[in-house]
Scaffold this active site. Sequence first.
Site, PDB file in Angstrom:
ATOM      1  N   SER A   1      11.386 -40.569 -12.359  1.00  0.00           N
ATOM      2  CA  SER A   1      11.046 -39.173 -12.624  1.00  0.00           C
ATOM      3  C   SER A   1      12.285 -38.325 -12.366  1.00  0.00           C
ATOM      4  CB  SER A   1       9.906 -38.722 -11.700  1.00  0.00           C
ATOM      5  OG  SER A   1       9.733 -37.317 -11.733  1.00  0.00           O
TER       6      SER A   1
ATOM      7  N   TYR B   1       6.033 -38.242  -3.361  1.00  0.00           N
ATOM      8  CA  TYR B   1       6.282 -38.603  -4.755  1.00  0.00           C
ATOM      9  C   TYR B   1       7.782 -38.667  -5.031  1.00  0.00           C
ATOM     10  CZ  TYR B   1       5.959 -38.492  -9.862  1.00  0.00           C
ATOM     11  OH  TYR B   1       6.073 -38.790 -11.198  1.00  0.00           O
TER      12      TYR B   1
END
Length: 273
Positions: free
Chosen positions: A164, A178
């Site tokens: 990401s 995350y």
Amino acid sequence: MPGRLQDKVAIVTGSSSGLGRAIALAYAAEGAKVICADLAPTARKDIVIEQEQGTPTHEEVIELGGNAVFVQTDVGNSEDVENVVKAAIYEYGRLDIMVNNAEIAAGGADGLKLIHELLNEGWDKMMRINSTGVFYGCRAAIKQTMKQDLHPIGSRGWIINTASVAGLVGFIGAGAAYSASKGSVVQLTKSIALEYAQHKIHSNCLCPGVVNTALTKQLTEHPEMHDRIVGMHPWGRLGEPQDVARAAVFLASEDAGWITGVPLPVDGGYLAQ
């Protein structure tokens, strides 16, 4: 004309919805034989968007004339991951591409809380799926591809991990767990690229910006937040799963024959700022 992935065998984890579904369909369209790996053939109703409801991914591949099977897989369980690789060998005789895509989104497992608010369970679950699960997938794929002859184009295997932009830059209030999990994927990808280049195994990762999937709904379903997030991407829109899937095809193709160790942003210009 043969597809760019003609007759390659690919495992795609998290294939029942979102990016995994788009990648599996794109691979099949390019001629790959696809092992669709997920907890269930179709995702829970609360984590799918309208266009994904109905036909399981592997069945849609078959309906479109492709070749696919489903294997139930919990990527946080090392035995499950080893078994999905065995299934690829049983069905198709080899493994060429391993896409470690299954993930928990930034809002899952307490992911949007600040560090001092995070519970042990939230951190552990995020790491189990997003980081350790990718490690399991890489390890299982490498053990298999190391046994195989070189593919005719001169490579032995392709590992593609979904990271990401949050694994490359920090975010305030967007999920410390995350970001940490995705940062570990980036560094794991690079280390594998260095360790296995001599064996002609490619290792790259995708770093999407905010993509329009069910897992980002809680961030984008409110108009004000949607507009704010769109404004963070210079291209002026959210990403679509197909944007990431096209990049995943490229990284598994001969077009990327001299590319390894790369965290590839697919982010509408987000990281260019």
